[in-house]
Structures are given as structure tokens and as C-alpha cells.
Design a protein around this motif. Structure first.
Motif: not given
Length: 151
Positions: A77, A139, A101
Motif C-alpha cells: 500500500d 484500507e 495499511y
């Protein structure tokens, strides 16, 4: 034009003329080399587009089968979106094994304190910057909400 003619007619004008002609000849040589290079590039591009697609090479078969049932997720991420991390912080977090995340949202208070020490951050920095809350929003795909709240 008058300035150029004036320089050519002054004492030492022959030196200037020779230097000018040498420069002109050098540029002509460079131009010829450039044209030759462009022609070669065009030739290579034509050959590449005319050639059949390269065969796909299969990777070698592993000697021993993998025995784990867990799938390894190699995606990462963009942790730099979290306020208080940035690009340099993301590199540091990656060095610490934090790539997603969910890695941040899953930190226990003890892990958070230990991470702050390893990063050289002040005690309570992660909580102060609300990394868990930011990571949870990102997320879940709530990027606009994250920008509105933390941007």
C-alpha cells in the motif's frame, strides 16, 4: 550581419573565418551522424514490428513443492498517503516489515511503542498523528474521507 562582417575584416579575421568554417564543418558532421542514428532507429523499429512475437519462456519448475497453505501477498500500500509518514517514512516502515495499511491498523500499543523507538519518533507520535485511523480509512477505500479529515 554587419557585426559578423566587421569581425571578419578586422586584423585576425582569417583566424575567425577558419574557426567559423571548422565549427560549421563539425556541426555538419554531427548532423550527418544524427541523421544516420535516426535512420538506424527507424530500421530497428521496423524490424521489431515486423518480427513475430517472442516466445514466452516458462519459469523453471521448483525442485521442492511449497508446503505452506498461506498465500504470500507481495502488494504494498502507499503508506506515504498517511499524514506524518511521507516517502522517507514509508521506506523506513518497509525496512521494518510494514508494507500495508493492515500492518498499521493491527499494531498493538506495545508494538506501536517499539516501532516509535526504532524509527526514532517521539513517544505517542503514531497515536498523535492517528496513523491507525488514517490507515483504516485508506484500507477501506475511503480516500476522499481521508483527504477531508487529514488532508
Amino acid at each position: 550581419m554587419a557585426a559578423g562582417l566587421g569581425l571578419a575584416s578586422r586584423p585576425g579575421g582569417r583566424k575567425w573565418k577558419r574557426a567559423y568554417q571548422a565549427e560549421r564543418d563539425a556541426r555538419a558532421d554531427e548532423q550527418a551522424e544524427l541523421e544516420a542514428a535516426r535512420a538506424r532507429v527507424a530500421e530497428l523499429e521496423a524490424a521489431r514490428s515486423a518480427a513475430p512475437a517472442a516466445a514466452v519462456v516458462e519459469p523453471p519448475v521448483a525442485a521442492a513443492p511449497v508446503t505452506t497453505t498461506e498465500t504470500l501477498d507481495l502488494t504494498r500500500d502507499d503508506l506515504s498517503l498517511i499524514r506524518g509518514i511521507g516517502a522517507a517514512g514509508q521506506r523506513r516502515l518497509n525496512e521494518e516489515g510494514i508494507y500495508r495499511y493492515s500492518d498499521i491498523t493491527g499494531l498493538t500499543p506495545a508494538e506501536e511503542a517499539e516501532l516509535e523507538k526504532r524509527l526514532g519518533a517521539d513517544d505517542g507520535y503514531i497515536e498523535q498523528e492517528q496513523w491507525r485511523e488514517q490507515a483504516a480509512l485508506l484500507e477501506s477505500g475511503q480516500i476522499d474521507q481521508h483527504r477531508a479529515t487529514f488532508g
